[in-house]
Design a protein around this motif. Structure first.
Motif, PDB file in Angstrom:
ATOM      1  N   MET A   1       0.833  -1.198   0.000  1.00 40.21           N
ATOM      2  CA  MET A   1       0.000   0.000   0.000  1.00 40.21           C
ATOM      3  C   MET A   1       0.864   1.243   0.000  1.00 40.21           C
ATOM      4  O   MET A   1       0.466   2.263  -0.537  1.00 40.21           O
ATOM      5  N   PHE A   2       2.047   1.136   0.602  1.00 43.28           N
ATOM      6  CA  PHE A   2       2.947   2.289   0.630  1.00 43.28           C
ATOM      7  C   PHE A   2       3.337   2.712  -0.783  1.00 43.28           C
ATOM      8  O   PHE A   2       3.394   3.902  -1.084  1.00 43.28           O
ATOM      9  N   ALA A   3       3.589   1.739  -1.658  1.00 49.49           N
ATOM     10  CA  ALA A   3       3.979   2.055  -3.037  1.00 49.49           C
ATOM     11  C   ALA A   3       2.847   2.758  -3.776  1.00 49.49           C
ATOM     12  O   ALA A   3       3.089   3.692  -4.549  1.00 49.49           O
ATOM     13  N   GLY A   9       1.323  10.202  -4.673  1.00 45.42           N
ATOM     14  CA  GLY A   9       1.954  11.467  -4.272  1.00 45.42           C
ATOM     15  C   GLY A   9       2.819  12.044  -5.374  1.00 45.42           C
ATOM     16  O   GLY A   9       2.807  13.260  -5.618  1.00 45.42           O
ATOM     17  N   LEU A  10       3.560  11.183  -6.053  1.00 44.60           N
ATOM     18  CA  LEU A  10       4.356  11.665  -7.185  1.00 44.60           C
ATOM     19  C   LEU A  10       3.470  12.211  -8.293  1.00 44.60           C
ATOM     20  O   LEU A  10       3.811  13.197  -8.953  1.00 44.60           O
ATOM     21  N   TYR A  11       2.341  11.562  -8.507  1.00 41.53           N
ATOM     22  CA  TYR A  11       1.385  12.029  -9.507  1.00 41.53           C
ATOM     23  C   TYR A  11       0.848  13.404  -9.135  1.00 41.53           C
ATOM     24  O   TYR A  11       0.691  14.275  -9.990  1.00 41.53           O
ATOM     25  N   ALA A  38      -7.977   3.299  -7.227  1.00 39.95           N
ATOM     26  CA  ALA A  38      -8.975   2.236  -7.064  1.00 39.95           C
ATOM     27  C   ALA A  38      -8.431   0.899  -7.559  1.00 39.95           C
ATOM     28  O   ALA A  38      -8.572  -0.132  -6.880  1.00 39.95           O
ATOM     29  N   TRP A  39      -7.806   0.894  -8.739  1.00 37.46           N
ATOM     30  CA  TRP A  39      -7.289  -0.357  -9.305  1.00 37.46           C
ATOM     31  C   TRP A  39      -6.222  -0.974  -8.399  1.00 37.46           C
ATOM     32  O   TRP A  39      -6.262  -2.162  -8.102  1.00 37.46           O
ATOM     33  N   ASN A  40      -5.268  -0.171  -7.970  1.00 29.54           N
ATOM     34  CA  ASN A  40      -4.180  -0.703  -7.160  1.00 29.54           C
ATOM     35  C   ASN A  40      -4.633  -1.087  -5.755  1.00 29.54           C
ATOM     36  O   ASN A  40      -4.109  -2.043  -5.181  1.00 29.54           O
ATOM     37  N   THR A  41      -5.587  -0.375  -5.203  1.00 29.24           N
ATOM     38  CA  THR A  41      -6.121  -0.750  -3.897  1.00 29.24           C
ATOM     39  C   THR A  41      -6.855  -2.081  -3.993  1.00 29.24           C
ATOM     40  O   THR A  41      -6.696  -2.944  -3.121  1.00 29.24           O
TER      41      THR A  41
END
Length: 68
Positions: A1-3, A9-11, A38-41
């Motif tokens: 989740m950190f990634a 944040g970079l976005y 949403a996809w990554n979560t």
């Protein structure tokens, strides 16, 4: 989740460049951010949900056979 949060944040660091853009660019900016989160979560929480790397391999994995 950190990634996921790190890349989100970079976005968001690109926001100053988008802030002065048209309204449609702002909408698409936040639509992509929302879709990404949403996809990554879902990929982290739901074991059967494919992560983005798996989707890319499914779509473009055939290219590896051409390079041999």
């Amino acid at each position: 989740m950190f990634a996921v949060l790190l890349f989100a944040g970079l976005y968001l660091l690109d926001w100053p460049a988008v802030k002065t853009s048209k309204k449609s660019v702002k909408r698409s900016y936040f639509a992509v951010l929302t879709l990404f989160l949403a996809w990554n979560t879902l990929a982290l929480i739901w074991p059967t949900w494919p992560n983005p790397n798996q989707v890319l391999l499914l779509l473009f994995g055939w290219v590896d056979h051409l390079m041999l």
